[in-house]
Design an enzyme around this catalytic site. Structure first.
Site, PDB file in Angstrom:
ATOM      1  N   TYR A   1      -7.277  -5.191   1.075  1.00  0.00           N
ATOM      2  CA  TYR A   1      -7.875  -3.786   0.561  1.00  0.00           C
ATOM      3  C   TYR A   1      -7.605  -3.547  -0.828  1.00  0.00           C
ATOM      4  CZ  TYR A   1      -8.348   1.392   1.050  1.00  0.00           C
ATOM      5  OH  TYR A   1      -8.697   2.631   0.587  1.00  0.00           O
ATOM      6  N   ASP A   2      -6.168  -3.815  -1.188  1.00  0.00           N
ATOM      7  CA  ASP A   2      -5.826  -3.610  -2.727  1.00  0.00           C
ATOM      8  C   ASP A   2      -6.557  -4.315  -3.671  1.00  0.00           C
ATOM      9  OD1 ASP A   2      -4.032  -2.385  -1.069  1.00  0.00           O
ATOM     10  OD2 ASP A   2      -2.215  -2.983  -2.189  1.00  0.00           O
TER      11      ASP A   2
ATOM     12  N   LYS B   1     -10.282  -3.873  -3.387  1.00  0.00           N
ATOM     13  CA  LYS B   1     -10.820  -2.361  -4.360  1.00  0.00           C
ATOM     14  C   LYS B   1     -10.628  -2.668  -5.802  1.00  0.00           C
ATOM     15  CE  LYS B   1     -11.663   0.627  -1.181  1.00  0.00           C
ATOM     16  NZ  LYS B   1     -12.903   1.629  -1.382  1.00  0.00           N
TER      17      LYS B   1
ATOM     18  N   PHE C   1       1.371  11.394  13.489  1.00  0.00           N
ATOM     19  CA  PHE C   1       2.346  12.570  13.379  1.00  0.00           C
ATOM     20  C   PHE C   1       1.869  13.742  14.316  1.00  0.00           C
ATOM     21  CE2 PHE C   1       5.604  11.416   9.572  1.00  0.00           C
ATOM     22  CZ  PHE C   1       5.679  10.133  10.306  1.00  0.00           C
TER      23      PHE C   1
ATOM     24  N   TYR D   1       8.274   5.079  10.035  1.00  0.00           N
ATOM     25  CA  TYR D   1       8.504   3.483   9.504  1.00  0.00           C
ATOM     26  C   TYR D   1       9.562   3.342   8.693  1.00  0.00           C
ATOM     27  CZ  TYR D   1       3.980   3.154  11.882  1.00  0.00           C
ATOM     28  OH  TYR D   1       3.018   3.059  12.939  1.00  0.00           O
TER      29      TYR D   1
ATOM     30  N   ARG E   1       4.669  10.089  -0.276  1.00  0.00           N
ATOM     31  CA  ARG E   1       3.140   9.987  -0.445  1.00  0.00           C
ATOM     32  C   ARG E   1       2.868  11.276  -1.092  1.00  0.00           C
ATOM     33  NH1 ARG E   1       4.064   5.174   0.503  1.00  0.00           N
ATOM     34  NH2 ARG E   1       2.872   3.954   1.709  1.00  0.00           N
TER      35      ARG E   1
HETATM   36  P1  NAD Z   1     -12.987   6.036   7.075  1.00  0.00           P
HETATM   37  O1  NAD Z   1     -12.728   4.617   7.724  1.00  0.00           O
HETATM   38  O2  NAD Z   1     -13.142   7.254   7.796  1.00  0.00           O
HETATM   39  O3  NAD Z   1     -14.698   5.676   6.419  1.00  0.00           O
HETATM   40  C1  NAD Z   1     -15.119   4.689   6.109  1.00  0.00           C
HETATM   41  C2  NAD Z   1     -16.626   4.514   6.559  1.00  0.00           C
HETATM   42  O4  NAD Z   1     -17.170   3.195   6.002  1.00  0.00           O
HETATM   43  C3  NAD Z   1     -16.860   4.529   7.801  1.00  0.00           C
HETATM   44  O5  NAD Z   1     -17.797   5.310   8.326  1.00  0.00           O
HETATM   45  C4  NAD Z   1     -17.198   3.078   8.203  1.00  0.00           C
HETATM   46  O6  NAD Z   1     -17.871   2.735   9.307  1.00  0.00           O
HETATM   47  C5  NAD Z   1     -18.020   2.568   7.161  1.00  0.00           C
HETATM   48  N1  NAD Z   1     -17.868   1.223   6.650  1.00  0.00           N
HETATM   49  C6  NAD Z   1     -16.939   0.244   6.744  1.00  0.00           C
HETATM   50  N2  NAD Z   1     -17.334  -0.946   6.330  1.00  0.00           N
HETATM   51  C7  NAD Z   1     -18.719  -0.949   6.082  1.00  0.00           C
HETATM   52  C8  NAD Z   1     -19.772  -1.867   5.731  1.00  0.00           C
HETATM   53  N3  NAD Z   1     -19.371  -3.095   5.590  1.00  0.00           N
HETATM   54  N4  NAD Z   1     -20.920  -1.484   5.699  1.00  0.00           N
HETATM   55  C9  NAD Z   1     -21.288  -0.120   5.799  1.00  0.00           C
HETATM   56  N5  NAD Z   1     -20.462   0.955   6.154  1.00  0.00           N
HETATM   57  C10 NAD Z   1     -19.079   0.703   6.653  1.00  0.00           C
HETATM   58  O7  NAD Z   1     -12.299   6.139   5.683  1.00  0.00           O
HETATM   59  P2  NAD Z   1     -12.392   7.263   4.569  1.00  0.00           P
HETATM   60  O8  NAD Z   1     -10.729   7.860   4.988  1.00  0.00           O
HETATM   61  O9  NAD Z   1     -13.464   8.328   4.908  1.00  0.00           O
HETATM   62  O10 NAD Z   1     -12.450   6.471   3.413  1.00  0.00           O
HETATM   63  C11 NAD Z   1     -13.714   6.492   2.563  1.00  0.00           C
HETATM   64  C12 NAD Z   1     -13.548   5.730   1.429  1.00  0.00           C
HETATM   65  O11 NAD Z   1     -12.542   6.496   0.377  1.00  0.00           O
HETATM   66  C13 NAD Z   1     -13.104   4.297   1.494  1.00  0.00           C
HETATM   67  O12 NAD Z   1     -13.908   3.528   0.545  1.00  0.00           O
HETATM   68  C14 NAD Z   1     -11.555   4.352   1.268  1.00  0.00           C
HETATM   69  O13 NAD Z   1     -11.113   2.897   0.735  1.00  0.00           O
HETATM   70  C15 NAD Z   1     -11.616   5.492   0.291  1.00  0.00           C
HETATM   71  N6  NAD Z   1     -10.132   5.840   0.235  1.00  0.00           N
HETATM   72  C16 NAD Z   1      -9.873   6.875   1.125  1.00  0.00           C
HETATM   73  C17 NAD Z   1      -8.624   7.431   1.130  1.00  0.00           C
HETATM   74  C18 NAD Z   1      -8.001   8.474   2.165  1.00  0.00           C
HETATM   75  O14 NAD Z   1      -6.863   9.115   2.225  1.00  0.00           O
HETATM   76  N7  NAD Z   1      -9.042   8.887   3.258  1.00  0.00           N
HETATM   77  C19 NAD Z   1      -7.576   6.971   0.154  1.00  0.00           C
HETATM   78  C20 NAD Z   1      -7.997   6.201  -0.813  1.00  0.00           C
HETATM   79  C21 NAD Z   1      -9.294   5.571  -0.793  1.00  0.00           C
HETATM   80  N1  UDP Z   2       4.080   5.887   8.314  1.00  0.00           N
HETATM   81  C1  UDP Z   2       4.865   6.290   9.106  1.00  0.00           C
HETATM   82  N2  UDP Z   2       4.612   6.500  10.604  1.00  0.00           N
HETATM   83  C2  UDP Z   2       3.507   6.201  11.015  1.00  0.00           C
HETATM   84  C3  UDP Z   2       2.369   5.744  10.053  1.00  0.00           C
HETATM   85  C4  UDP Z   2       2.710   5.636   8.778  1.00  0.00           C
HETATM   86  O1  UDP Z   2       6.257   6.491   8.832  1.00  0.00           O
HETATM   87  O2  UDP Z   2       3.154   6.500  12.261  1.00  0.00           O
HETATM   88  C5  UDP Z   2       4.313   5.605   7.105  1.00  0.00           C
HETATM   89  C6  UDP Z   2       3.773   4.529   6.310  1.00  0.00           C
HETATM   90  O3  UDP Z   2       4.845   3.281   6.586  1.00  0.00           O
HETATM   91  C7  UDP Z   2       3.918   4.889   4.918  1.00  0.00           C
HETATM   92  C8  UDP Z   2       3.257   6.104   5.041  1.00  0.00           C
HETATM   93  O4  UDP Z   2       3.530   6.705   6.124  1.00  0.00           O
HETATM   94  O5  UDP Z   2       4.963   4.617   4.003  1.00  0.00           O
HETATM   95  C9  UDP Z   2       1.788   6.489   4.712  1.00  0.00           C
HETATM   96  O6  UDP Z   2       0.957   5.613   5.543  1.00  0.00           O
HETATM   97  P1  UDP Z   2      -0.469   5.712   5.866  1.00  0.00           P
HETATM   98  O7  UDP Z   2      -0.794   4.540   6.716  1.00  0.00           O
HETATM   99  O8  UDP Z   2      -0.952   7.048   6.062  1.00  0.00           O
HETATM  100  O9  UDP Z   2      -0.956   5.524   4.424  1.00  0.00           O
HETATM  101  P2  UDP Z   2      -0.620   4.351   3.175  1.00  0.00           P
HETATM  102  O10 UDP Z   2       0.412   3.609   3.525  1.00  0.00           O
HETATM  103  O11 UDP Z   2      -2.015   3.653   2.929  1.00  0.00           O
HETATM  104  O12 UDP Z   2      -0.526   5.038   2.028  1.00  0.00           O
END
Ligand code: NAD
Ligand code: UDP
Length: 323
Positions: free
Chosen positions: A157-158, A161, A203, A216, A223
């Site tokens: 992912y990291d 992106k 949660f 965890y 965050r």
């Molecule tokens: P989500 O998983 O709810 O939505 C992602 C959408 O992309 C889904 O509808 C999924 O079916 C679609 N998708 C995945 N792979 C695909 C592919 N190969 N082709 C077509 N569609 C595909 O996630 P979200 O929280 O809505 O996140 C949306 C975007 O924002 C993502 O790119 C994510 O990395 C980014 N983002 C979200 C957060 C957050 O906190 N929600 C934080 C950082 C970045």
């Molecule tokens: N986390 C937790 N309990 C859970 C799910 C997540 O303590 O049931 C912690 C996780 O280890 C991380 C933080 O909550 O430190 C945020 O996790 P999340 O998966 O929501 O987002 P990200 O790690 O991608 O920021």
């Protein structure tokens, strides 16, 4: 792009927005806002983590078309704007098939950037605070290059992106493509998937069901949580700019909370008597995260308005309807 060409693309002129990942959590909220502005939307999604129910209230709206397509394959559609949100976002989802996650970020971005470049239209890239990895600079500014394990369980992912950001900037430099990159920090709200494994959904669902709250590690990791409506305001402001910003822009709420504090707030707001249970900390879990949003304030006049407590109340109400 000249000012007059940009203003032809002004909102409210029934332009067409291709929203990749539009059936997901953030994408469906964005689509609601675009449709409310009178825009046309092509939602492109493979429904890996997206759900039809996220858009069911819009079914029958002639301005919305839903297309099942995987962005790892090239796409050829007419549009005026592209929003690339396609990618699973929760760690259990993106780690489910890490090779596919990397393909989605890299091939998906190439395919959508190619389309934006061919059509001469702007592309919005949903990047992430994960590009900073486990940050050694706090709060995180956009100029920080990050501290990412390139071979760990989060790297699909990291690094995916990060590669997508590199591609955006290379398309700008080599082809003049109008790219707008935002780095999204943890966002929450209605339509999060109850089983997506993210901390807020876990949660709240655990508290509502009277099950143990799973912390965890020691729960001292932090965050910053942004409510979805605030975030989408920021998205729209980025696309509304006449000129693409030079740099990626952080979008997130600078309020910073430990996971223990979050658990306590959710217990208090739900009135739940769930116990707190410790679980092992996943590998490479970032120890702290908070956005510096000076650039967003300066370029967009944007900052979040919804406090964690208020956003949690709305999100708890939503999760009650999922039970
Ligand atoms: P989500 O998983 O709810 O939505 C992602 C959408 O992309 C889904 O509808 C999924 O079916 C679609 N998708 C995945 N792979 C695909 C592919 N190969 N082709 C077509 N569609 C595909 O996630 P979200 O929280 O809505 O996140 C949306 C975007 O924002 C993502 O790119 C994510 O990395 C980014 N983002 C979200 C957060 C957050 O906190 N929600 C934080 C950082 C970045
Ligand atoms: N986390 C937790 N309990 C859970 C799910 C997540 O303590 O049931 C912690 C996780 O280890 C991380 C933080 O909550 O430190 C945020 O996790 P999340 O998966 O929501 O987002 P990200 O790690 O991608 O920021």
């Amino acid at each position: 792009m000249t000012r007059s060409a940009r203003s032809d693309r002004a909102y409210g002129k029934n332009r067409t927005h291709l929203v990749a990942g539009g059936a997901g959590f953030l994408g469906s909220h964005l689509i609601d806002r675009l449709l409310a502005r009178g825009e046309r939307v092509l939602c492109v999604d493979n429904f890996f983590t997206g759900r039809h129910s996220n858009l069911s209230h819009q079914i029958g709206n002639p301005q919305l078309e839903i297309i099942r397509h995987d962005v790892i394959h090239p796409i050829d559609l007419q549009a005026d704007f592209i929003w690339n949100l396609a990618c699973p976002a929760s760690p259990p989802h993106y780690q489910h098939d890490p090779v596919f996650t990397m393909k989605t970020s890299v091939l998906g971005s190439i395919n959508l950037l190619d389309l934006a470049s061919r059509l001469g239209i702007p592309l919005f890239q949903a990047s992430t605070s994960e590009v900073y990895g486990d940050p050694q600079v706090h709060p995180q500014t956009e100029s920080y290059w990050g501290h990412v394990n390139p071979i760990g369980i989060r790297s699909c992912y990291d690094e995916g992106k990060r590669a997508a950001e590199a591609l955006c900037l290379d398309f700008r430099r080599s082809r003049g493509t109008d790219v707008r990159v935002v780095r999204i920090f943890n966002t929450y709200g209605p339509r999060m998937h109850p089983d997506d494994g993210r901390v807020i959904s876990n949660f709240i669902v655990q508290a509502l069901q009277g099950r143990a709250i799973t912390i965890y590690g020691d729960g001292q990791q932090s965050r910053s949580f942004c409510y979805v409506d605030d975030l989408v305001d920021g998205f729209l402001k980025v696309m509304d700019l006449d000129k693409a910003p030079e740099s990626p822009i952080n979008l997130g709420n600078p309020g910073e909370f430990t996971m223990l504090e979050l658990a306590q707030q959710i217990l208090a707001l739900t009135g739940s008597s769930s116990k707190i249970e410790q679980r092992p900390l996943p590998k490479d879990d970032p120890s702290r995260r908070r956005p510096d949003i000076s650039l967003a304030r300066q370029h967009l006049g944007w900052e979040p308005k919804i406090a964690l407590r208020d956003g949690l109340i709305k999100t708890i109400e939503y999760f009650k309807t999922c039970e």
